[in-house]
Motif scaffolding. Structure first.
Motif, PDB file in Angstrom:
ATOM      1  N   TYR A   1       1.259  -1.395  -0.081  1.00  8.11           N
ATOM      2  CA  TYR A   1       0.338  -0.007  -0.426  1.00  8.11           C
ATOM      3  C   TYR A   1       0.815   1.585  -0.041  1.00  8.11           C
ATOM      4  CZ  TYR A   1       1.254   1.075   4.690  1.00  8.11           C
ATOM      5  OH  TYR A   1       1.850   0.994   5.971  1.00  8.11           O
TER       6      TYR A   1
ATOM      7  N   LEU B   1      -0.491   5.554   1.427  1.00 10.82           N
ATOM      8  CA  LEU B   1      -1.001   5.928   1.760  1.00 10.82           C
ATOM      9  C   LEU B   1      -0.576   7.918   1.578  1.00 10.82           C
ATOM     10  CD1 LEU B   1      -3.368   7.678   3.482  1.00 10.82           C
ATOM     11  CD2 LEU B   1      -2.038   7.109   5.535  1.00 10.82           C
TER      12      LEU B   1
ATOM     13  N   LEU C   1     -10.868   1.478   4.383  1.00 12.20           N
ATOM     14  CA  LEU C   1     -10.511   0.706   3.506  1.00 12.20           C
ATOM     15  C   LEU C   1     -10.702  -1.020   3.605  1.00 12.20           C
ATOM     16  CD1 LEU C   1      -8.175   0.848   1.833  1.00 12.20           C
ATOM     17  CD2 LEU C   1      -6.676   0.449   4.442  1.00 12.20           C
TER      18      LEU C   1
ATOM     19  N   GLU D   1     -13.818  -1.548   1.757  1.00  7.42           N
ATOM     20  CA  GLU D   1     -13.197  -1.028   0.306  1.00  7.42           C
ATOM     21  C   GLU D   1     -12.775  -2.984  -0.213  1.00  7.42           C
ATOM     22  OE1 GLU D   1     -13.591   0.235  -2.112  1.00  7.42           O
ATOM     23  OE2 GLU D   1     -14.552   2.446  -0.823  1.00  7.42           O
TER      24      GLU D   1
ATOM     25  N   VAL E   1      -8.184   4.154  -2.935  1.00  3.14           N
ATOM     26  CA  VAL E   1      -9.564   4.002  -2.781  1.00  3.14           C
ATOM     27  C   VAL E   1      -8.845   5.593  -1.633  1.00  3.14           C
ATOM     28  CG1 VAL E   1     -10.316   3.222  -0.102  1.00  3.14           C
ATOM     29  CG2 VAL E   1      -9.537   1.736  -1.999  1.00  3.14           C
TER      30      VAL E   1
ATOM     31  N   ILE F   1     -10.359   7.454   1.224  1.00  2.00           N
ATOM     32  CA  ILE F   1     -11.566   7.625   2.121  1.00  2.00           C
ATOM     33  C   ILE F   1     -11.818   8.708   3.789  1.00  2.00           C
ATOM     34  CG2 ILE F   1     -11.302   6.306   4.301  1.00  2.00           C
ATOM     35  CD1 ILE F   1      -9.879   4.179   3.285  1.00  2.00           C
TER      36      ILE F   1
ATOM     37  N   PHE G   1      -5.588   5.987  -0.601  1.00  2.00           N
ATOM     38  CA  PHE G   1      -4.579   4.400  -0.352  1.00  2.00           C
ATOM     39  C   PHE G   1      -4.667   4.129  -2.252  1.00  2.00           C
ATOM     40  CE2 PHE G   1      -6.292   4.688   3.788  1.00  2.00           C
ATOM     41  CZ  PHE G   1      -5.246   4.039   4.461  1.00  2.00           C
TER      42      PHE G   1
END
Length: 160
Positions: A13, A15, A45, A48, A60, A62, A132
């Motif tokens: 990931y 961020l 998260l 998703e 994504v 958020i 993300f």
């Protein structure tokens, strides 16, 4: 296998914040391994990732209410400078660890006025919309032990 409650998920990931600055990433480190459905990740998260499979890539966004919530003014605490040990010069933006009845807590120094130090106990990502980029690397069923303990064991099972 689809991600569902009690799946062990391995993912890479990155961020970023709204400005596109990287706040955290697994790049150059081990992927994140977590037990799905037990609150190990922020709710937005986890929602998703539900139903996704290996090799899925997600981008994504958020909102704060599905991430670390809003900043709360009652999490600002003013303490005396005398309470800090050590030689290090205190400065705004510095992070300090406090021992509380609930265990250790990290706070950021948000203001210093003479002998008064203002500590901000809000999560550093509070009030932020999080972006993300996620890639699912592995999905497996959790062991009975992992389910009982509420977290992953063994390979790559360190806590974040």
């Amino acid at each position: 296998m689809n991600i569902a409650k009690e799946s062990v998920v391995t993912m890479n990931y990155t961020l970023k914040n709204d400005a596109g600055e990287v706040m955290d990433t697994s790049e150059g480190r081990e992927p994140l391994v977590y037990l799905h459905g037990v609150g190990g990740l922020i709710p937005g998260l986890e929602k998703e990732l539900e139903g996704k499979v290996v090799a899925d890539k997600l981008n994504v966004v958020i909102a704060p209410e599905d991430a670390y919530g809003s900043r709360k003014d009652d999490l600002l605490k003013v303490v005396s400078k005398d309470g800090f040990q050590g030689e290090e010069e205190l400065s705004v933006g510095m992070r300090v660890q406090l021992d509380t009845e609930q265990g250790p807590v990290v706070a950021e120094i948000s203001d210093i006025k003479e002998n008064d130090v203002t500590l901000d106990l809000n999560h550093p990502l509070a009030d932020m919309t999080l972006h993300f980029d996620v890639e699912i690397v592995d999905v497996r069923t959790a062991t009975a032990d992992e389910i009982a303990h509420g977290h992953v064991h063994g390979e790559g099972g360190h806590q974040h």
